[in-house]
Write a protein that holds these residues in place. Structure first.
Motif, PDB file in Angstrom:
ATOM      1  N   LEU A 377      -1.581 -66.439   9.365  1.00 58.18           N
ATOM      2  CA  LEU A 377      -3.068 -67.146   9.479  1.00 58.18           C
ATOM      3  C   LEU A 377      -3.965 -65.558   8.948  1.00 58.18           C
ATOM      4  CD1 LEU A 377      -3.723 -70.777  11.241  1.00 58.18           C
ATOM      5  CD2 LEU A 377      -2.612 -70.017   9.070  1.00 58.18           C
ATOM      6  N   GLN A 378      -3.615 -64.845   9.880  1.00 60.25           N
ATOM      7  CA  GLN A 378      -4.292 -63.625   9.908  1.00 60.25           C
ATOM      8  C   GLN A 378      -5.391 -63.828  10.785  1.00 60.25           C
ATOM      9  OE1 GLN A 378      -2.729 -60.606   8.780  1.00 60.25           O
ATOM     10  NE2 GLN A 378      -0.718 -61.692   8.194  1.00 60.25           N
ATOM     11  N   LEU A 379      -5.954 -64.418  11.859  1.00 56.87           N
ATOM     12  CA  LEU A 379      -6.611 -64.485  12.218  1.00 56.87           C
ATOM     13  C   LEU A 379      -6.918 -63.264  13.005  1.00 56.87           C
ATOM     14  CD1 LEU A 379      -6.833 -68.365  13.169  1.00 56.87           C
ATOM     15  CD2 LEU A 379      -8.469 -67.593  10.990  1.00 56.87           C
ATOM     16  N   GLY A 380      -7.770 -63.326  13.851  1.00 57.96           N
ATOM     17  CA  GLY A 380      -8.579 -62.110  14.977  1.00 57.96           C
ATOM     18  C   GLY A 380      -7.926 -62.487  15.892  1.00 57.96           C
ATOM     19  N   PRO A 381      -7.903 -62.344  17.181  1.00 57.48           N
ATOM     20  CA  PRO A 381      -7.754 -62.161  18.223  1.00 57.48           C
ATOM     21  C   PRO A 381      -8.731 -63.281  18.929  1.00 57.48           C
ATOM     22  CG  PRO A 381      -7.778 -60.229  18.336  1.00 57.48           C
ATOM     23  CD  PRO A 381      -8.317 -59.971  17.290  1.00 57.48           C
ATOM     24  N   VAL A 382      -9.900 -64.187  18.476  1.00 59.37           N
ATOM     25  CA  VAL A 382     -11.369 -64.558  19.212  1.00 59.37           C
ATOM     26  C   VAL A 382     -11.105 -65.966  18.680  1.00 59.37           C
ATOM     27  CG1 VAL A 382     -13.065 -65.166  19.838  1.00 59.37           C
ATOM     28  CG2 VAL A 382     -12.504 -63.087  19.983  1.00 59.37           C
ATOM     29  N   ALA A 383     -10.717 -66.209  17.219  1.00 60.07           N
ATOM     30  CA  ALA A 383     -10.087 -67.171  16.582  1.00 60.07           C
ATOM     31  C   ALA A 383      -8.997 -67.347  16.940  1.00 60.07           C
ATOM     32  CB  ALA A 383      -9.911 -67.192  15.109  1.00 60.07           C
ATOM     33  N   ALA A 384      -8.301 -67.194  16.933  1.00 53.89           N
ATOM     34  CA  ALA A 384      -6.517 -67.099  17.379  1.00 53.89           C
ATOM     35  C   ALA A 384      -6.302 -67.786  18.768  1.00 53.89           C
ATOM     36  CB  ALA A 384      -5.134 -65.782  17.393  1.00 53.89           C
ATOM     37  N   SER A 385      -7.662 -67.224  19.853  1.00 57.66           N
ATOM     38  CA  SER A 385      -6.819 -67.505  21.021  1.00 57.66           C
ATOM     39  C   SER A 385      -7.454 -69.227  21.063  1.00 57.66           C
ATOM     40  CB  SER A 385      -7.540 -66.642  22.269  1.00 57.66           C
ATOM     41  OG  SER A 385      -7.827 -65.545  21.356  1.00 57.66           O
ATOM     42  N   ALA A 386      -9.346 -69.682  20.383  1.00 59.46           N
ATOM     43  CA  ALA A 386      -9.493 -70.205  20.460  1.00 59.46           C
ATOM     44  C   ALA A 386      -8.900 -71.615  19.978  1.00 59.46           C
ATOM     45  CB  ALA A 386     -11.058 -70.176  19.576  1.00 59.46           C
ATOM     46  N   THR A 387      -7.939 -71.631  18.983  1.00 63.96           N
ATOM     47  CA  THR A 387      -7.239 -72.770  18.285  1.00 63.96           C
ATOM     48  C   THR A 387      -5.519 -72.688  19.163  1.00 63.96           C
ATOM     49  OG1 THR A 387      -7.379 -71.001  15.822  1.00 63.96           O
ATOM     50  CG2 THR A 387      -5.521 -72.513  15.981  1.00 63.96           C
ATOM     51  N   PRO A 420      -8.590 -62.381  28.862  1.00 66.23           N
ATOM     52  CA  PRO A 420      -7.902 -61.549  28.256  1.00 66.23           C
ATOM     53  C   PRO A 420      -8.449 -60.024  29.024  1.00 66.23           C
ATOM     54  CG  PRO A 420      -9.939 -62.033  27.986  1.00 66.23           C
ATOM     55  CD  PRO A 420      -9.302 -63.101  28.870  1.00 66.23           C
ATOM     56  N   GLY A 421      -7.147 -60.127  30.089  1.00 64.10           N
ATOM     57  CA  GLY A 421      -7.143 -59.756  30.847  1.00 64.10           C
ATOM     58  C   GLY A 421      -6.446 -57.391  30.218  1.00 64.10           C
ATOM     59  N   ARG A 422      -6.029 -58.009  30.030  1.00 61.21           N
ATOM     60  CA  ARG A 422      -6.105 -56.589  28.697  1.00 61.21           C
ATOM     61  C   ARG A 422      -7.096 -55.936  28.516  1.00 61.21           C
ATOM     62  NH1 ARG A 422      -3.864 -55.183  23.303  1.00 61.21           N
ATOM     63  NH2 ARG A 422      -4.018 -57.788  23.440  1.00 61.21           N
ATOM     64  N   LEU A 423      -7.716 -56.931  27.815  1.00 61.61           N
ATOM     65  CA  LEU A 423      -8.933 -55.938  26.796  1.00 61.61           C
ATOM     66  C   LEU A 423      -9.887 -55.600  28.117  1.00 61.61           C
ATOM     67  CD1 LEU A 423      -9.169 -58.473  24.051  1.00 61.61           C
ATOM     68  CD2 LEU A 423      -8.815 -56.053  23.877  1.00 61.61           C
ATOM     69  N   ALA A 424     -10.061 -56.158  28.941  1.00 59.06           N
ATOM     70  CA  ALA A 424     -10.963 -55.968  29.845  1.00 59.06           C
ATOM     71  C   ALA A 424     -11.048 -54.620  30.421  1.00 59.06           C
ATOM     72  CB  ALA A 424     -10.896 -57.115  31.063  1.00 59.06           C
ATOM     73  N   TYR A 425      -9.766 -54.657  30.814  1.00 57.99           N
ATOM     74  CA  TYR A 425      -9.261 -53.344  31.537  1.00 57.99           C
ATOM     75  C   TYR A 425      -9.213 -51.614  30.990  1.00 57.99           C
ATOM     76  CZ  TYR A 425      -6.939 -49.291  34.110  1.00 57.99           C
ATOM     77  OH  TYR A 425      -6.119 -47.947  33.532  1.00 57.99           O
ATOM     78  N   LEU A 448     -17.345 -56.914  25.571  1.00 58.87           N
ATOM     79  CA  LEU A 448     -18.257 -57.768  24.242  1.00 58.87           C
ATOM     80  C   LEU A 448     -16.483 -59.090  23.345  1.00 58.87           C
ATOM     81  CD1 LEU A 448     -21.122 -56.112  23.128  1.00 58.87           C
ATOM     82  CD2 LEU A 448     -21.220 -57.966  24.911  1.00 58.87           C
ATOM     83  N   GLN A 449     -15.789 -57.885  23.208  1.00 50.92           N
ATOM     84  CA  GLN A 449     -14.458 -58.784  22.571  1.00 50.92           C
ATOM     85  C   GLN A 449     -14.027 -59.623  23.904  1.00 50.92           C
ATOM     86  OE1 GLN A 449     -11.432 -56.456  20.545  1.00 50.92           O
ATOM     87  NE2 GLN A 449     -11.055 -57.851  19.392  1.00 50.92           N
ATOM     88  N   ALA A 450     -13.639 -58.451  24.688  1.00 55.24           N
ATOM     89  CA  ALA A 450     -13.250 -59.583  26.130  1.00 55.24           C
ATOM     90  C   ALA A 450     -14.111 -60.575  26.662  1.00 55.24           C
ATOM     91  CB  ALA A 450     -12.478 -58.737  26.938  1.00 55.24           C
ATOM     92  N   PHE A 451     -15.290 -60.456  26.384  1.00 52.51           N
ATOM     93  CA  PHE A 451     -15.783 -61.558  26.694  1.00 52.51           C
ATOM     94  C   PHE A 451     -15.920 -62.639  25.872  1.00 52.51           C
ATOM     95  CE2 PHE A 451     -20.142 -63.576  26.671  1.00 52.51           C
ATOM     96  CZ  PHE A 451     -20.189 -63.612  28.206  1.00 52.51           C
ATOM     97  N   GLY A 452     -16.409 -62.682  24.506  1.00 48.89           N
ATOM     98  CA  GLY A 452     -15.609 -63.588  23.035  1.00 48.89           C
ATOM     99  C   GLY A 452     -14.207 -63.698  23.389  1.00 48.89           C
ATOM    100  N   LEU A 453     -13.539 -63.410  24.057  1.00 47.39           N
ATOM    101  CA  LEU A 453     -12.777 -64.052  24.067  1.00 47.39           C
ATOM    102  C   LEU A 453     -12.714 -65.119  25.103  1.00 47.39           C
ATOM    103  CD1 LEU A 453      -8.727 -62.457  23.060  1.00 47.39           C
ATOM    104  CD2 LEU A 453      -8.841 -64.365  25.005  1.00 47.39           C
ATOM    105  N   GLY A 454     -12.997 -64.812  26.092  1.00 48.30           N
ATOM    106  CA  GLY A 454     -13.404 -65.714  26.796  1.00 48.30           C
ATOM    107  C   GLY A 454     -14.096 -67.269  26.496  1.00 48.30           C
ATOM    108  N   LEU A 455     -14.792 -66.763  25.595  1.00 47.19           N
ATOM    109  CA  LEU A 455     -16.331 -68.007  25.405  1.00 47.19           C
ATOM    110  C   LEU A 455     -15.159 -69.065  24.516  1.00 47.19           C
ATOM    111  CD1 LEU A 455     -19.128 -66.319  25.142  1.00 47.19           C
ATOM    112  CD2 LEU A 455     -18.738 -68.018  27.565  1.00 47.19           C
ATOM    113  N   GLY A 456     -13.994 -68.422  23.784  1.00 46.76           N
ATOM    114  CA  GLY A 456     -13.499 -68.966  22.580  1.00 46.76           C
ATOM    115  C   GLY A 456     -12.010 -69.501  23.562  1.00 46.76           C
ATOM    116  N   LEU A 457     -11.718 -69.209  24.502  1.00 47.40           N
ATOM    117  CA  LEU A 457     -10.520 -69.530  25.246  1.00 47.40           C
ATOM    118  C   LEU A 457     -11.783 -71.740  26.257  1.00 47.40           C
ATOM    119  CD1 LEU A 457      -8.221 -67.062  27.308  1.00 47.40           C
ATOM    120  CD2 LEU A 457      -7.958 -68.604  24.850  1.00 47.40           C
TER     121      LEU A 457
END
Length: 525
Positions: A377-387, A420-425, A448-457
């Motif tokens: 689907l070519q989704l971004g990390p946040v959208a894919a994780s939320a899905t 998002p442990g990898r992004l946080a580090y 901020l991307q790691a934070f957004g990924l956590g919110l998406g989850l």
């Protein structure tokens, strides 16, 4: 002809009076168009009749319900489930005019006995919180049994004490090993070799024992997180030193994977899902407290890593830890590692055996959905994780209902591989060790991307669980549980044939007030 006052004239044709006669009709039509004809949009409950429960019994029931509510929120239950638990118990013993207020640190229960009697109001403080889903399942089962088969309050208290004092399903050494397996799975997930996987396992085992000791010593959670994050960073520094000294047994490995796996271990215990669930249910105070705790403890991780990295720089010993950690290229390895991580966290949170198996399966399915969302689907990390989280929450709610296990235990464990442990580090490393002085400009967007990924989850899991609840409610012919801010009081005299409200315990979670509803926007007589 002269006409006197009050004498009607007969030589004139009577004029039509249609306009005057149509005014009442026009006024009535306007009133019908403007005023509602259906039931009111809200109801104001007022006390009508006493429950007939004596003061001694009421105090005993409220004490039992209060203890059950505190135990549930201490073991990881959502605020809505705690409210349902307290109202279920009080309603089972005849107490109708009960109000419950749940926050992250306290539970308050008030029993209104009428205008001529003093209310009974009790508050208890939640002094500790631990993820113990087996005890949570046992508490829910006990509440259901007491609601269906009421026993004397003293006997119910004995049964409650037996659930609270029951031993954990797993020994402490097994929980410690599970923590090491979680970190090892996280290291394998980001492409670590055998040496890094073994080192991550040993480091996480040490972190688990240190955190257990610090918690027992009464150290604040923030400082415990700092110490827990500093340990894998220090181990990674030793690996760098060994590589610099020419030790061949270390090999050409990336020490950053040890730190990334340690971050996943520390992030796994945060109540991200609980915060999102409380917010969607309308318990904003509890959701805000949970969310702020997540922020503070995440800040503790960042501080612990930053101190060790900055200390190496200050001692003129630069820690050459790469901020780039890539996932393994083998999708089979990724899925196997995701299953290991989910199973390990389920054991760490004392889930039942069935929940552990379901959590492992859900973790693997979630990772497959993530890979498909990113690659097809070519989704971004946040959208894919939320899905992926949405699929996990939806499926876990349905399966947990059929297997009578805790859906929270399954969803919380299944999303740990997606944290998002990898992004946080990467963001922390860029902030501290970027040599060109632009670490802030580069690291903050990563964090901020790691934070957004956590919110998406969190949002994905909560929405998936909510949609599954709607489906279950529709299939069983009951109304879904409404949010706290939208719940109407129960009307015991209701005869409109409306379906009952569905909750986690198949009881309404609104105020169980035995009241007569008065329309807030009703037409005046």
């Amino acid at each position: 002809m002269a006409y006197g006052l009050g004498v009607a004239r007969t030589d004139r044709t009577a004029r039509p009076t249609t306009a005057h006669r149509s005014l009442p009709s026009l006024r009535a039509s306007t009133r019908r168009a403007m005023r509602p004809s259906g039931p009111p949009t809200d109801e104001i409950p007022i006390w009508t009749t006493p429950d007939g429960v004596d003061s001694v019994t009421a105090q005993a029931v409220i004490d039992l319900a209060m203890r059950a509510g505190v135990a549930m929120i201490a073991t990881g239950a959502a605020a809505a489930d705690v409210t349902a638990t307290v109202l279920n118990l009080t309603k089972a013993y005849g107490l109708r005019s009960v109000h419950v207020d749940v926050t992250y640190t306290s539970v308050t229960v008030s029993y209104h006995r009428g205008p001529n009697a003093d209310p009974i109001t009790v508050m208890r403080i939640v002094r500790f919180r631990v993820q113990d889903y087996t005890r949570l399942e046992r508490l829910r089962a006990l509440i259901v049994d007491l609601s269906q088969d009421r026993v004397p309050v003293d006997e119910a208290r004995v049964r409650f004490d037996s659930v609270i004092t029951a031993p954990h399903p797993y020994r402490r050494w097994l929980v410690t090993v599970a923590g090491g397996a979680l970190a090892a799975g996280a290291a394998g997930l980001v492409g670590g070799g055998p040496f890094i996987i073994l080192l991550s396992f040993l480091t996480a085992t040490l972190v688990g024992r240190v955190l257990s000791w610090l918690t027992g010593a009464g150290v604040a959670a923030f400082f415990a997180q700092c110490v827990g994050a500093a340990i894998p960073t220090a181990v990674a520094t030793l690996v760098v030193a060994a590589q610099s000294a020419g030790m061949t047994f270390v090999g050409d490995v990336s020490p950053s994977l040890v730190v990334a796996s340690g971050i996943v271990l520390l992030l796994s215990g945060l109540s991200v899902v609980g915060a999102a669930e409380d917010a969607l249910e309308g318990y904003y105070v509890t959701a805000g407290a949970r969310g702020f705790e997540v922020i503070v403890l995440s800040l503790g991780i960042a501080v612990g890593i930053s101190v060790v990295l900055a200390l190496g720089e200050r001692l003129d010993y630069p820690i050459a830890i790469s901020s780039q950690t890539l996932l393994s290229d083998d999708i089979v390895v990724q899925v196997v590692c995701a299953v290991i991580i989910s199973i390990a966290f389920a054991v760490m949170s004392y889930s039942s055996g069935t929940a552990v198996v379901v959590a492992g399966f859900a973790g693997g399915v979630g990772w497959v959905v993530l890979a498909l969302a990113e690659r097809l689907l070519q989704l971004g990390p946040v959208a894919a994780s939320a899905t992926a989280a949405l699929v996990i929450g939806f499926a876990a709610r349905l399966v947990a209902r059929r297997l009578t296990i805790s859906a929270l235990a399954v969803t919380t464990a299944a999303i740990v591989p997606l944290l998002p442990g990898r992004l946080a580090y990467e963001g922390i490393s860029q902030l501290v060790t970027n040599p060109d002085g632009n670490g802030f400009a580069v690291g903050v967007p990563t964090l901020l991307q790691a934070f957004g990924l956590g919110l998406g989850l969190a949002a994905g899991v909560s929405l998936g669980t909510y949609f599954a609840s709607l489906l279950l409610a529709r299939s069983q012919g009951v109304r879904p549980r409404q949010a706290a801010g939208a719940t109407l009081p129960e009307d015991p005299a209701r005869t409109d044939g409306a379906a009952p409200v569905r909750s986690e315990l198949d009881e309404p979670t609104a105020s169980a007030e035995a009241t007569r509803p008065v329309a807030a926007d009703a037409d005046p007589p």
